[in-house]
Structures are given as structure tokens and as C-alpha cells.
Design a protein around this motif. Structure first.
Motif, PDB file in Angstrom:
ATOM      1  N   GLY A  44      15.797   3.332 -19.060  1.00  0.00           N
ATOM      2  CA  GLY A  44      15.920   4.688 -19.563  1.00  0.00           C
ATOM      3  C   GLY A  44      15.853   4.807 -21.078  1.00  0.00           C
ATOM      4  N   LYS A  45      15.842   3.682 -21.781  1.00  0.00           N
ATOM      5  CA  LYS A  45      15.843   3.712 -23.247  1.00  0.00           C
ATOM      6  C   LYS A  45      14.545   4.273 -23.808  1.00  0.00           C
ATOM      7  N   VAL A  46      13.421   4.050 -23.122  1.00  0.00           N
ATOM      8  CA  VAL A  46      12.140   4.544 -23.634  1.00  0.00           C
ATOM      9  C   VAL A  46      12.121   6.069 -23.585  1.00  0.00           C
ATOM     10  N   GLN A  47      12.549   6.644 -22.487  1.00  0.00           N
ATOM     11  CA  GLN A  47      12.601   8.102 -22.380  1.00  0.00           C
ATOM     12  C   GLN A  47      13.566   8.670 -23.423  1.00  0.00           C
ATOM     13  N   ALA A  48      14.687   8.028 -23.630  1.00  0.00           N
ATOM     14  CA  ALA A  48      15.657   8.490 -24.634  1.00  0.00           C
ATOM     15  C   ALA A  48      15.057   8.434 -26.040  1.00  0.00           C
ATOM     16  N   LEU A  49      14.237   7.434 -26.297  1.00  0.00           N
ATOM     17  CA  LEU A  49      13.558   7.336 -27.589  1.00  0.00           C
ATOM     18  C   LEU A  49      12.643   8.534 -27.796  1.00  0.00           C
ATOM     19  N   TYR A  50      11.857   8.886 -26.779  1.00  0.00           N
ATOM     20  CA  TYR A  50      10.966  10.042 -26.891  1.00  0.00           C
ATOM     21  C   TYR A  50      11.764  11.329 -27.102  1.00  0.00           C
ATOM     22  N   GLU A  51      12.912  11.425 -26.476  1.00  0.00           N
ATOM     23  CA  GLU A  51      13.755  12.606 -26.683  1.00  0.00           C
ATOM     24  C   GLU A  51      14.204  12.688 -28.139  1.00  0.00           C
ATOM     25  N   ARG A  52      14.534  11.551 -28.742  1.00  0.00           N
ATOM     26  CA  ARG A  52      14.913  11.544 -30.161  1.00  0.00           C
ATOM     27  C   ARG A  52      13.735  11.943 -31.053  1.00  0.00           C
ATOM     28  N   TRP A  53      12.526  11.725 -30.580  1.00  0.00           N
ATOM     29  CA  TRP A  53      11.318  12.098 -31.333  1.00  0.00           C
ATOM     30  C   TRP A  53      10.947  13.557 -31.116  1.00  0.00           C
ATOM     31  N   GLY A  54      11.734  14.294 -30.349  1.00  0.00           N
ATOM     32  CA  GLY A  54      11.502  15.718 -30.166  1.00  0.00           C
ATOM     33  C   GLY A  54      10.847  16.112 -28.850  1.00  0.00           C
ATOM     34  N   TYR A  55      10.640  15.173 -27.939  1.00  0.00           N
ATOM     35  CA  TYR A  55      10.050  15.490 -26.637  1.00  0.00           C
ATOM     36  C   TYR A  55      11.129  16.004 -25.691  1.00  0.00           C
ATOM     37  N   GLU A  56      10.716  16.882 -24.790  1.00  0.00           N
ATOM     38  CA  GLU A  56      11.604  17.377 -23.747  1.00  0.00           C
ATOM     39  C   GLU A  56      10.948  17.158 -22.400  1.00  0.00           C
ATOM     40  N   LYS A  57      11.739  16.785 -21.420  1.00  0.00           N
ATOM     41  CA  LYS A  57      11.216  16.613 -20.068  1.00  0.00           C
ATOM     42  C   LYS A  57      10.900  17.981 -19.484  1.00  0.00           C
ATOM     43  N   VAL A  58       9.669  18.128 -18.942  1.00  0.00           N
ATOM     44  CA  VAL A  58       9.269  19.398 -18.334  1.00  0.00           C
ATOM     45  C   VAL A  58       9.127  19.283 -16.821  1.00  0.00           C
ATOM     46  N   GLY A  59       9.230  18.074 -16.295  1.00  0.00           N
ATOM     47  CA  GLY A  59       9.114  17.860 -14.864  1.00  0.00           C
ATOM     48  C   GLY A  59       8.762  16.412 -14.575  1.00  0.00           C
ATOM     49  N   GLU A  60       8.278  16.203 -13.368  1.00  0.00           N
ATOM     50  CA  GLU A  60       7.878  14.858 -12.948  1.00  0.00           C
ATOM     51  C   GLU A  60       6.515  14.930 -12.296  1.00  0.00           C
ATOM     52  N   GLN A  61       5.808  13.793 -12.354  1.00  0.00           N
ATOM     53  CA  GLN A  61       4.525  13.711 -11.667  1.00  0.00           C
ATOM     54  C   GLN A  61       4.203  12.275 -11.301  1.00  0.00           C
ATOM     55  N   GLN A  62       3.365  12.145 -10.286  1.00  0.00           N
ATOM     56  CA  GLN A  62       2.852  10.855  -9.858  1.00  0.00           C
ATOM     57  C   GLN A  62       1.323  10.986  -9.827  1.00  0.00           C
ATOM     58  N   PRO A  63       0.669  10.620 -10.951  1.00  0.00           N
ATOM     59  CA  PRO A  63      -0.764  10.878 -11.076  1.00  0.00           C
ATOM     60  C   PRO A  63      -1.662   9.992 -10.219  1.00  0.00           C
TER      61      PRO A  63
END
Length: 183
Positions: A146-165
Motif C-alpha cells: 500500500g505504500k506506492v498508492q500512499a506515495l501517489y496520494e502525497r503527490w496529489g492524486y485521489e482514488k476515483v475508483g477501481e478497474q481491471q483493464p
């Protein structure tokens, strides 16, 4: 550390470098296994991304040693980017023009350069010359526990949903940052 950031819009001189770093980091360092993380599947995704207008990669070199990279592609009107969402998004959110949203397809930093701020430098360098309004990315929520997602959140990203491309891919957190550049 004297790292030089180099932009490329042609794939052939750097293709194997990108594949090698991807395999080293995703498979060997992070232990992400399965067909989706193979060199062959990454090569297929890289070819598909590279075929889109506006594709660009930034590679960091420490001397002659490649330390990491990031690449992105603008989402065009016929993009499939949003079709794999598992949650509905607000009306108009997925309308793309080729100038509205940059998809940050990959950002990868080799172990020796992690924790130095290099990922952020590569990321911001890629975004610096772009004209899109916003940037989106997919992250495996299990990456780094979960640290990678938390890093992106610190960079200003917000989760908008989930997908499996892809059928063989994990379910990713779909993240967005507006505006493209932070002020």
C-alpha cells in the motif's frame, strides 16, 4: 548522485532499457508474478502505448546507468482507458479529447535510487512540458503493501475508483490528479 533526465519520443533506442528495468523492479524486487508482469506482456503494453500520438518517456541516468523511467500517453476520444472501471464515474468524467487527460502508464525506479526523491523528479519532469489538464494512473494497491498508492496520494492524486483493464491484471486503484501540475 548526479542524475540526468532525458526525454525520448522514439522507442527504438530505449525499448530494451525499459523492458529490463520493468522486469527487474516488478518481478525481482517487488515479487509481482504471473503473465501480466512478464517481459512479453509488458512489451505488448509498451508497443500499444507507444503507438498513440503524444507518447513520451523520461529516463533518469546516473552517469551511464539507467536509474528509472516514466512514460505517458494522452487519452484520445476513442480511448478504452475508462471501460474497465468497476465503479461508475460522474457524467462527463470519462470524456476525452486527446488534450484533457494524460495517462501515466508506467513509473519505475530501480532499487539503488529508491528513497532519493528520484521517482518524484521523473514524474514532475514528464508532466512539466505537457498541455493536458489532468493526469491519471493505475496502481496495484498491494504494491509495497500500500505504500506506492500512499506515495501517489502525497503527490496529489485521489482514488476515483477501481478497474481491471486486462483479464490477467490485478484490480488497480484508478487515481486522478487535477490540475496536471501542482502549484
Amino acid at each position: 548522485m548526479n542524475v540526468e533526465l532525458c526525454h525520448h519520443s522514439s522507442i527504438e533506442p530505449v525499448r530494451q532499457t525499459l523492458v529490463d528495468i520493468h522486469v527487474e523492479v516488478r518481478q525481482r524486487d517487488l515479487g509481482l508474478t504471473g503473465p501480466f508482469y512478464s517481459a512479453e506482456r509488458f512489451g505488448e503494453r509498451l508497443a500499444a502505448h507507444r503507438s498513440q500520438p503524444g507518447w513520451e518517456v523520461v529516463i533518469a541516468y546516473d552517469g551511464s546507468e539507467p536509474a528509472g523511467f516514466a512514460y505517458g500517453t494522452p487519452l484520445g476520444p476513442s480511448t478504452r482507458w475508462w471501460t474497465a472501471m468497476t465503479t461508475p464515474l460522474p457524467e462527463g468524467f470519462t470524456v476525452e479529447t486527446g488534450k484533457r487527460t494524460l495517462a501515466l502508464n508506467e513509473i519505475v525506479v530501480r532499487r539503488a535510487w529508491r528513497g532519493t526523491g528520484l521517482a518524484r523528479r521523473i514524474h514532475e519532469e514528464l508532466l512539466a512540458g505537457r498541455e493536458e489538464e489532468r493526469v491519471t494512473l493505475l496502481v496495484n494497491p498491494k504494491a509495497g503493501d500500500g505504500k506506492v498508492q500512499a506515495l501517489y496520494e502525497r503527490w496529489g492524486y485521489e482514488k476515483v475508483g477501481e478497474q481491471q483493464p486486462f483479464a490477467d491484471s490485478p484490480v488497480f486503484a484508478s487515481m486522478m490528479r487535477e490540475p496536471l501540475r501542482q502549484v
